[in-house]
Design a protein around this motif. Structure first.
Motif, mmCIF file in Angstrom:
data_model
loop_
_atom_site.group_PDB
_atom_site.id
_atom_site.type_symbol
_atom_site.label_atom_id
_atom_site.label_comp_id
_atom_site.label_asym_id
_atom_site.label_seq_id
_atom_site.Cartn_x
_atom_site.Cartn_y
_atom_site.Cartn_z
ATOM 1 N N ILE A 169 0.856 -1.191 0.000
ATOM 2 C CA ILE A 169 0.000 0.000 0.000
ATOM 3 C C ILE A 169 0.890 1.238 0.000
ATOM 4 O O ILE A 169 1.868 1.317 0.744
ATOM 5 C CB ILE A 169 -0.923 0.017 1.221
ATOM 6 N N SER A 170 0.538 2.183 -0.838
ATOM 7 C CA SER A 170 1.256 3.450 -0.873
ATOM 8 C C SER A 170 0.235 4.557 -1.085
ATOM 9 O O SER A 170 -0.947 4.293 -1.283
ATOM 10 C CB SER A 170 2.299 3.462 -1.978
ATOM 11 N N ARG A 171 0.703 5.802 -1.056
ATOM 12 C CA ARG A 171 -0.241 6.904 -1.222
ATOM 13 C C ARG A 171 0.409 8.087 -1.912
ATOM 14 O O ARG A 171 1.622 8.253 -1.872
ATOM 15 C CB ARG A 171 -0.789 7.339 0.121
ATOM 16 N N ASP A 172 -0.419 8.865 -2.538
ATOM 17 C CA ASP A 172 -0.015 10.130 -3.143
ATOM 18 C C ASP A 172 -0.786 11.215 -2.417
ATOM 19 O O ASP A 172 -1.981 11.394 -2.642
ATOM 20 C CB ASP A 172 -0.341 10.115 -4.642
ATOM 21 N N LYS A 173 -0.100 11.933 -1.546
ATOM 22 C CA LYS A 173 -0.773 12.933 -0.728
ATOM 23 C C LYS A 173 -1.364 14.040 -1.583
ATOM 24 O O LYS A 173 -2.431 14.563 -1.286
ATOM 25 C CB LYS A 173 0.206 13.514 0.284
ATOM 26 N N THR A 174 -0.677 14.371 -2.659
ATOM 27 C CA THR A 174 -1.152 15.493 -3.477
ATOM 28 C C THR A 174 -2.463 15.168 -4.161
ATOM 29 O O THR A 174 -3.255 16.058 -4.460
ATOM 30 C CB THR A 174 -0.108 15.874 -4.527
ATOM 31 N N LYS A 175 -2.678 13.871 -4.419
ATOM 32 C CA LYS A 175 -3.898 13.464 -5.102
ATOM 33 C C LYS A 175 -4.914 12.847 -4.139
ATOM 34 O O LYS A 175 -5.989 12.447 -4.565
ATOM 35 C CB LYS A 175 -3.563 12.437 -6.193
ATOM 36 N N ASN A 176 -4.552 12.775 -2.844
ATOM 37 C CA ASN A 176 -5.433 12.156 -1.851
ATOM 38 C C ASN A 176 -5.871 10.772 -2.334
ATOM 39 O O ASN A 176 -7.046 10.417 -2.260
ATOM 40 C CB ASN A 176 -6.646 13.042 -1.577
ATOM 41 N N THR A 177 -4.888 10.029 -2.814
ATOM 42 C CA THR A 177 -5.147 8.719 -3.405
ATOM 43 C C THR A 177 -4.265 7.673 -2.752
ATOM 44 O O THR A 177 -3.091 7.922 -2.479
ATOM 45 C CB THR A 177 -4.884 8.752 -4.923
ATOM 46 N N VAL A 178 -4.852 6.510 -2.509
ATOM 47 C CA VAL A 178 -4.126 5.372 -1.963
ATOM 48 C C VAL A 178 -4.058 4.290 -3.030
ATOM 49 O O VAL A 178 -5.015 4.101 -3.794
ATOM 50 C CB VAL A 178 -4.830 4.837 -0.704
ATOM 51 N N TYR A 179 -2.938 3.607 -3.077
ATOM 52 C CA TYR A 179 -2.730 2.574 -4.072
ATOM 53 C C TYR A 179 -2.510 1.218 -3.410
ATOM 54 O O TYR A 179 -1.971 1.138 -2.302
ATOM 55 C CB TYR A 179 -1.522 2.897 -4.941
#
Length: 125
Positions: free
Chosen positions: A69-79
């Motif tokens: 699991i990872s995330r992109d804070k700028t896009k408020n998205t979790v992968y």
């Protein structure tokens, strides 16, 4: 809060997929973002989760070492990066968000406040 899951598809054994979960209406800075899955005829099961405040990931034994699991804070998205996929990984995958899950409850669906729609992952042998 709305969660939008995407990225599912069909792959062969050993393949990879990356699921995305975009959150709107909330940032869950101190909450938990989780992934669950449900195969036909089976109960929904915990896949993994990330504590937003620390970045700590928790994974089910069945996916440990293969899923991340990872995330992109700028896009408020979790992968959810899924590698080494197996036929038993075939399921409808859901993302979920919790304001108050703790380590002992993070694997329980009841701990989550918001759910996205499922995205289908099919792994063929």
């Amino acid at each position: 809060v709305q969660l939008q899951a995407s990225g599912g598809g069909s792959v062969q054994t050993g393949g990879s997929l990356r699921l995305s979960c975009a959150a709107s209406g909330g940032t869950f800075r101190n909450g938990v973002m989780g992934w669950f899955r449900q195969a036909p005829g089976k109960e929904r099961e915990f896949v993994g989760a990330e504590f937003r405040s620390t970045g700590r990931g928790i994974y089910a034994d069945s996916v440990k070492g293969r899923f991340t699991i990872s995330r992109d804070k700028t896009k408020n998205t979790v992968y959810l990066q899924m590698n080494g996929l197996q036929p038993e990984d075939t399921a409808l995958y859901y993302c979920a968000a919790s304001y108050g899950a703790i380590l002992s409850s993070v694997g329980s669906a009841e701990a989550y406040n918001y759910w996205g729609q499922g995205t289908q992952v099919t792994v063929s042998s």
